[in-house]
Design an enzyme around this catalytic site. Structure first.
Site, short mmCIF file in Angstrom:
data_model
loop_
_atom_site.label_atom_id
_atom_site.label_comp_id
_atom_site.label_asym_id
_atom_site.label_seq_id
_atom_site.Cartn_x
_atom_site.Cartn_y
_atom_site.Cartn_z
N ASP A 45 32.15 2.00 -15.68
CA ASP A 45 31.50 0.77 -16.15
C ASP A 45 30.18 0.60 -15.40
O ASP A 45 30.17 0.46 -14.18
CB ASP A 45 32.42 -0.43 -15.89
CG ASP A 45 31.87 -1.73 -16.47
OD1 ASP A 45 30.75 -1.72 -17.01
OD2 ASP A 45 32.57 -2.75 -16.38
N ASP A 141 27.70 0.74 -22.35
CA ASP A 141 27.68 0.83 -20.89
C ASP A 141 29.01 1.22 -20.27
O ASP A 141 29.17 1.14 -19.05
CB ASP A 141 27.21 -0.50 -20.29
CG ASP A 141 28.09 -1.67 -20.68
OD1 ASP A 141 28.88 -1.52 -21.64
OD2 ASP A 141 27.98 -2.74 -20.05
N GLU A 142 29.97 1.63 -21.08
CA GLU A 142 31.27 2.02 -20.54
C GLU A 142 31.76 3.30 -21.20
O GLU A 142 31.48 3.56 -22.38
CB GLU A 142 32.31 0.91 -20.78
CG GLU A 142 31.97 -0.43 -20.14
CD GLU A 142 33.04 -1.47 -20.38
OE1 GLU A 142 34.24 -1.12 -20.33
OE2 GLU A 142 32.69 -2.64 -20.65
#
Length: 228
Positions: A45, A141-142
């Site tokens: 993350d 974003d992960e």
């Protein structure tokens, strides 16, 4: 006879004898069944992603509370992301800019630039491909990655996670939180437990001690977590 190969985790060339190679292969085969039942899953993350990228391009605001927000003149004045300083002041993703500025009067707001975010998302994923090709994106974003097949060459899940964390920090200038576990749910839970720039391990033999005491709302899909 000497065999040469390249480790996917290093650019160093390693020379091994035929005997060592066969011995190594034998160990791999012996562990295949065990490894099928015990995966090594990481959830990566990128911390405060939009705001972190903006601060890279605007170093003069890094020491200030920063939020990426829409345009209030176009009735899009919503906080999309914020940095840690803004978060500590109580700024929340999804609230109106005027509400955020009550909590943080010196809040700096910048418009979103998704071209930059996509660029950094791809660059981070390129780093992950150095460890495995089993990558599952979860938003911009992960990412989940399965490194079960990489542990014999790259080290255990903790070693791989810390290697990724340091590389993204050094090569891209942003931080990540990584959860390491034997399934996706607990890996995701681990990445949420320590932020920013941290690795959290939830091993199979201790997951009850770590997870059972938490409220069910902490698990994936049982709540709507506040975005970075």
């Amino acid at each position: 006879m000497t065999l040469l190969y390249f480790s996917p985790c290093s650019l160093d060339k390693i020379s091994i004898s035929r005997y060592t190679f066969i011995e190594h292969l034998f160990v791999v085969v012996l562990n295949l069944r065990k490894r099928d039942f015990m995966r090594t899953i990481l959830h990566i993350d990128m911390n405060n992603f939009y705001a972190s990228v903006e601060c890279l391009y605007r170093p003069e605001i890094r020491h200030l509370p920063v939020a990426v927000a829409g345009d209030p003149l176009n009735r899009h004045g919503i906080i999309l992301a914020k940095n840690m300083l803004a978060k500590k002041l109580g700024v929340k993703t999804g609230e109106a800019i005027w509400e955020a500025k009550i909590k943080a009067p010196n809040l700096v707001t910048v418009p979103p630039d998704f071209r930059k975010y996509l660029k950094f998302s791809r660059l981070a994923r390129q780093i992950l491909y150095d460890y495995t090709d089993q990558i599952e994106p979860f938003g911009i974003d992960e990412n989940w990655i399965d490194v079960t097949g990489s542990t014999l060459l790259c080290g255990d899940g903790s070693a791989i996670a810390n290697s990724i964390r340091l590389r993204i920090k050094q090569e891209l200038g942003i931080t990540v939180s990584i959860g390491v576990s034997f399934n996706k749910i607990f890996a995701k839970l681990g990445s949420d437990m320590k932020k920013p720039d941290a690795v959290t391990i939830i091993p199979h033999d201790k997951f009850k001690d770590i997870v059972w005491q938490l409220p069910a709302s902490e698990l994936l899909y049982n709540h709507l977590p506040e975005a970075d």
